[in-house]
Scaffold this active site. Sequence first.
Site, mmCIF file in Angstrom:
data_model
loop_
_atom_site.group_PDB
_atom_site.id
_atom_site.type_symbol
_atom_site.label_atom_id
_atom_site.label_comp_id
_atom_site.label_asym_id
_atom_site.label_seq_id
_atom_site.Cartn_x
_atom_site.Cartn_y
_atom_site.Cartn_z
ATOM 1 N NE ARG A 119 -1.964 -2.324 3.192
ATOM 2 C CZ ARG A 119 -2.392 -2.901 4.320
ATOM 3 N NH1 ARG A 119 -3.588 -2.605 4.799
ATOM 4 N NH2 ARG A 119 -1.640 -3.760 4.975
ATOM 5 N N GLY B 158 -8.324 -4.814 11.802
ATOM 6 C CA GLY B 158 -9.093 -5.946 12.286
ATOM 7 C C GLY B 158 -9.827 -5.525 13.551
ATOM 8 C CB SER C 251 2.993 -5.044 13.806
ATOM 9 O OG SER C 251 2.083 -6.127 13.776
ATOM 10 C CG ASP D 104 2.850 -2.374 10.050
ATOM 11 O OD1 ASP D 104 2.741 -3.064 11.073
ATOM 12 O OD2 ASP D 104 1.998 -2.357 9.145
ATOM 13 C CG ASN E 200 40.095 22.085 -0.902
ATOM 14 O OD1 ASN E 200 39.651 22.725 -1.850
ATOM 15 N ND2 ASN E 200 39.380 21.188 -0.255
HETATM 16 C C1 UD1 Z 1 -2.766 -6.558 10.737
HETATM 17 C C2 UD1 Z 1 -3.850 -7.412 11.417
HETATM 18 C C3 UD1 Z 1 -5.048 -6.508 11.764
HETATM 19 C C4 UD1 Z 1 -4.580 -5.388 12.639
HETATM 20 C C5 UD1 Z 1 -3.429 -4.607 12.002
HETATM 21 C C6 UD1 Z 1 -2.840 -3.624 13.010
HETATM 22 C C7 UD1 Z 1 -3.627 -9.627 10.376
HETATM 23 C C8 UD1 Z 1 -4.227 -10.594 9.435
HETATM 24 N N1 UD1 Z 1 -4.270 -8.465 10.509
HETATM 25 O O1 UD1 Z 1 -3.321 -6.080 9.523
HETATM 26 O O2 UD1 Z 1 -6.017 -7.277 12.454
HETATM 27 O O3 UD1 Z 1 -5.661 -4.503 12.913
HETATM 28 O O4 UD1 Z 1 -2.371 -5.504 11.612
HETATM 29 O O5 UD1 Z 1 -1.866 -2.803 12.461
HETATM 30 O O6 UD1 Z 1 -2.632 -9.918 11.005
HETATM 31 N N2 UD1 Z 1 4.103 -9.340 7.801
HETATM 32 C C9 UD1 Z 1 5.037 -10.355 7.730
HETATM 33 N N3 UD1 Z 1 4.817 -11.373 6.869
HETATM 34 C C10 UD1 Z 1 3.719 -11.455 6.079
HETATM 35 C C11 UD1 Z 1 2.751 -10.422 6.188
HETATM 36 C C12 UD1 Z 1 2.968 -9.378 7.064
HETATM 37 O O7 UD1 Z 1 6.061 -10.320 8.411
HETATM 38 O O8 UD1 Z 1 3.600 -12.433 5.339
HETATM 39 C C13 UD1 Z 1 4.360 -8.211 8.721
HETATM 40 C C14 UD1 Z 1 4.348 -6.870 8.020
HETATM 41 O O9 UD1 Z 1 5.656 -6.533 7.589
HETATM 42 C C15 UD1 Z 1 3.829 -5.931 9.092
HETATM 43 C C16 UD1 Z 1 2.969 -6.812 9.975
HETATM 44 O O10 UD1 Z 1 3.321 -8.150 9.674
HETATM 45 O O11 UD1 Z 1 4.888 -5.386 9.834
HETATM 46 C C17 UD1 Z 1 1.469 -6.605 9.738
HETATM 47 O O12 UD1 Z 1 1.181 -6.903 8.382
HETATM 48 P P1 UD1 Z 1 0.183 -5.995 7.525
HETATM 49 O O13 UD1 Z 1 0.094 -6.606 6.173
HETATM 50 O O14 UD1 Z 1 0.531 -4.587 7.621
HETATM 51 O O15 UD1 Z 1 -1.181 -6.291 8.293
HETATM 52 P P2 UD1 Z 1 -2.477 -5.332 8.384
HETATM 53 O O16 UD1 Z 1 -3.234 -5.434 7.126
HETATM 54 O O17 UD1 Z 1 -2.082 -3.983 8.838
HETATM 55 CA CA CA Z 2 -0.160 -2.934 9.039
#
Ligand code: UD1
Ligand code: CA
Length: 470
Positions: free
Chosen positions: A18, A148, A109, A111, A397
């Site tokens: 995104r 979520g 996470s 992020d 220089n």
């Molecule tokens: C996720 C949660 C959501 C929550 C939100 C909060 C899930 C399915 N959903 O959604 O409920 O409200 O975070 O911010 O978990 N990542 C990996 N490997 C992967 C996919 C993702 O390491 O295969 C890591 C990403 O780098 C990121 C984190 O996991 O740091 C979250 O992944 P992201 O895809 O951002 O999940 P959201 O859609 O934000």
């Molecule tokens: Ca996220």
Amino acid sequence: MDNARFAIAIMAAGKGTRLKSKRPKVLHEIGGRALLLHVIAAAKTVVAAEDIYCIVGHEAERVRAAAAPTGVRFVLQAEQRGTGHALQQLKTHFVATGEAVPENLLVLSGDVPLIRPETIRALCEGHLRERAAMTILTAVPPDPTGYGRVLRAVPGGAEVTAIVEQKALKPEQMGAPEINSGIYCFRTAALFEKLDLLSTDNAHGEYYLTDVAALLVADGQRVVAVQGDSVDEVLGANTIAEMMHLDAAMRLATARRLMSEGVTIFRPETCVIDAEVEVAADTIIEPYVQLLGATRIGPDCRIRSYSVIQSSTLGSGVLVRNGCVMDSAEIADGAVIGPYAHLRPESRIGEGAHVGNFVETKKVTLGKGSKANHLNYLGDATIGDGVNIGAGAITCNYDGVSKHQTTIGDGVFVGSDSTLVAPVTVHDGAYIAAGSCITEEVPAGALALGRSRQVIKEGWAAAKKAARKS
Ligand code: UD1
Ligand code: CA
């Protein structure tokens, strides 16, 4: 909290689709530091670096290189098939290495960067107290769209029935206000058992870690939610706009911290101040200033508008006038810089020295009370105390191949528009006549003239006029 019973996993393998950026999401910066490094810094206040497992995948080498200095461990998720799949890789790591599985696992996470150590600790303590298999950190933000949702068994009760992702919300669940922060505590054995039961039967075709909640509940295990004190700290950064929102929140927090320590910041919302910057009390920062990296500023300084100061150290009572740019400079007490000065790396400006309008310095030591006030370039030079560098004087220089050193002793007067062709030394107390080109050593106390003699042609103008008329 008994640290030995917790390890931390940080999910950082995702691409960040995104963001539409070449850079992996967790290496995007807020407050001057990569998202992942903020999360690791918070994690390290709770457990030792060797108990932190960073799950990397997309651009794994780049992410690893950025995080390696923190001493954390890495687990590879070669294909990114969802947050549940990320933790499956951690399980595989434990099985493959035979390393002892920690009793509890805190999942962060990569992020969600504003998370505070206090909140992490409270979550872990709550998890132990509740004897839960899974404890979810939640929040109720003004707009929950995209997150979520955590559904509680009864309103106000701790127990959770499920986490439902945005795209799977039923019409009657759309209004559910409590979001999943993406931060959880698990009893590791319970998590690892359920990871194998996850399916990809959902809108993204991914293994969702969030589905573990309902699987545990179905098995009669305890899943609870803990709502954090602040909404901001659990906000995620999925888009550039969200990231800039977090950046502003973090910078404002930094400005507030500095103000609480006695620093005056006019219009703090216009200033860009990185998280690690330190400023002492009674210093004044005007609007539109940037203080970046590991910048340290002493007391009683004034930083005027539009100056950008990167990784530099300023003593006390330093005045930085408008529009200066500095990188890795060191400025001693009472110095006056600018307006519009450019201090490049290894510029060491002495006590009470002046570096003025449109002056550029690089690898220079300028002694105590010395002045270079107008239109100078000073590079690869050691300049003593009480020296006056006239307007427009420069060090030459570079000979097109190598850089050479200029040495100027104490009390030297360099006349305007002189060029000092390095390598060259001007000894203590010498004078350089204005407009000189200095190529040879100048002894102490001498006057050096290096310019052609002026010629006077009396009556020349009248003669020329007369010639034109005839
Ligand atoms: C996720 C949660 C959501 C929550 C939100 C909060 C899930 C399915 N959903 O959604 O409920 O409200 O975070 O911010 O978990 N990542 C990996 N490997 C992967 C996919 C993702 O390491 O295969 C890591 C990403 O780098 C990121 C984190 O996991 O740091 C979250 O992944 P992201 O895809 O951002 O999940 P959201 O859609 O934000
Ligand atoms: Ca996220």
